[in-house]
Design a protein around this motif. Structure first.
Motif, short mmCIF file in Angstrom:
data_model
loop_
_atom_site.label_atom_id
_atom_site.label_comp_id
_atom_site.label_asym_id
_atom_site.label_seq_id
_atom_site.Cartn_x
_atom_site.Cartn_y
_atom_site.Cartn_z
N UNK A 80 17.19 -6.32 -3.91
CA UNK A 80 16.46 -5.25 -3.98
C UNK A 80 15.07 -5.22 -4.66
N UNK A 81 14.77 -6.44 -5.22
CA UNK A 81 13.52 -6.58 -5.71
C UNK A 81 12.41 -7.00 -4.54
N UNK A 82 12.80 -7.34 -3.43
CA UNK A 82 12.17 -7.59 -2.23
C UNK A 82 11.74 -6.49 -1.44
N UNK A 83 12.57 -5.34 -1.38
CA UNK A 83 12.50 -4.06 -0.52
C UNK A 83 11.19 -3.38 -1.01
N UNK A 84 10.57 -2.90 0.11
CA UNK A 84 9.40 -2.08 -0.13
C UNK A 84 9.59 -0.80 0.31
N UNK A 85 8.99 0.26 -0.29
CA UNK A 85 9.29 1.71 0.00
C UNK A 85 8.27 2.15 1.13
N UNK A 86 8.03 3.41 1.29
CA UNK A 86 7.39 3.97 2.35
C UNK A 86 5.88 3.40 2.45
N UNK A 87 5.40 3.20 1.23
CA UNK A 87 4.14 2.85 0.77
C UNK A 87 3.87 1.36 0.76
N UNK A 88 4.89 0.58 1.28
CA UNK A 88 4.86 -0.82 1.09
C UNK A 88 4.80 -1.30 -0.21
N UNK A 89 5.11 -0.61 -1.17
CA UNK A 89 5.09 -1.05 -2.55
C UNK A 89 6.39 -1.40 -3.02
N UNK A 90 6.74 -2.63 -3.62
CA UNK A 90 7.91 -2.97 -4.01
C UNK A 90 8.11 -2.62 -5.62
N UNK A 91 9.19 -2.91 -6.05
CA UNK A 91 9.37 -2.18 -7.45
C UNK A 91 8.51 -2.86 -8.65
N UNK A 92 8.02 -4.18 -8.18
CA UNK A 92 6.98 -4.97 -9.09
C UNK A 92 5.68 -3.93 -8.95
N UNK A 93 5.03 -3.51 -7.77
CA UNK A 93 4.27 -2.52 -7.54
C UNK A 93 4.29 -1.58 -8.90
N UNK A 94 5.48 -0.83 -8.56
CA UNK A 94 5.58 0.47 -9.49
C UNK A 94 5.52 -0.02 -10.84
N UNK A 95 6.17 -0.77 -11.12
CA UNK A 95 6.30 -1.30 -12.88
C UNK A 95 4.92 -1.75 -13.12
N UNK A 96 4.15 -2.35 -12.58
CA UNK A 96 2.85 -2.84 -12.88
C UNK A 96 2.03 -1.52 -12.86
N UNK A 97 2.22 -0.63 -12.11
CA UNK A 97 1.22 0.40 -12.09
C UNK A 97 1.66 1.26 -13.47
N UNK A 98 2.72 1.20 -13.71
CA UNK A 98 2.96 2.15 -14.99
C UNK A 98 2.70 1.28 -16.31
N UNK A 99 2.42 -0.03 -16.20
CA UNK A 99 2.41 -0.94 -17.49
C UNK A 99 3.76 -1.32 -18.09
N UNK A 100 4.95 -1.18 -17.39
CA UNK A 100 6.22 -1.52 -18.16
C UNK A 100 6.49 -2.96 -18.09
#
Length: 140
Positions: free
Chosen positions: A63-83
């Motif tokens: 699931x770490x490889x899956x992309x959402x509708x904006x082609x963001x991975x879970x890593x993109x999202x965690x990075x955005x929030x600084x987690x």
């Protein structure tokens, strides 16, 4: 069942996740088909639910490889929030996600730099140093 999983991810409720997986062992597998806008891992990564992220990665690391509708991975999202801790866990599973660009042409390193998350940026650069050379926004 998937709605209950969505709610568990929002709450970061690992107990609910485990109960749902006991009822339906294939529940997480359905998110690998690309039929969903976001996975429970996306939600937990975006909301900072470290234990939930760890529980999912232990059972379904793909699931770490899956992309959402904006082609963001879970890593993109965690990075955005600084987690930072979630970023570390996701990198342990698949460091190559540092190279994936979202719809805006940004990889997680670009996002960390833009947001000023220096500790996250250090982790990402350490994982895949050459990702800093990727151009943003189709070379602009």
């Amino acid at each position: 069942m998937e709605q209950k999983l969505h709610e568990a991810a929002i709450e970061g409720n690992v107990t609910s996740l485990l109960n749902l997986l006991q009822e339906d062992r294939l529940l997480l597998d359905r998110f690998i088909t690309g039929q969903h806008f976001e996975t429970p891992l996306h939600i937990a990564s975006m909301l900072g639910h470290l234990e939930f992220v760890e529980a999912i990665l232990a059972r379904k690391p793909q699931l770490a490889k899956e992309l959402d509708s904006r082609k963001s991975s879970p890593l993109h999202l965690a990075t955005t929030k600084g987690y930072l801790e979630i970023v570390k866990r996701l990198l342990n599973v698949n460091p190559d996600m540092c190279l994936v660009c979202d719809l805006d042409g940004r990889n997680p390193l670009h996002i960390a730099a833009i947001k000023g998350h220096l500790e996250v940026l250090r982790e990402l650069v350490e994982a895949r140093p050459w990702a800093v050379r990727l151009l943003m926004d189709e070379g602009h």
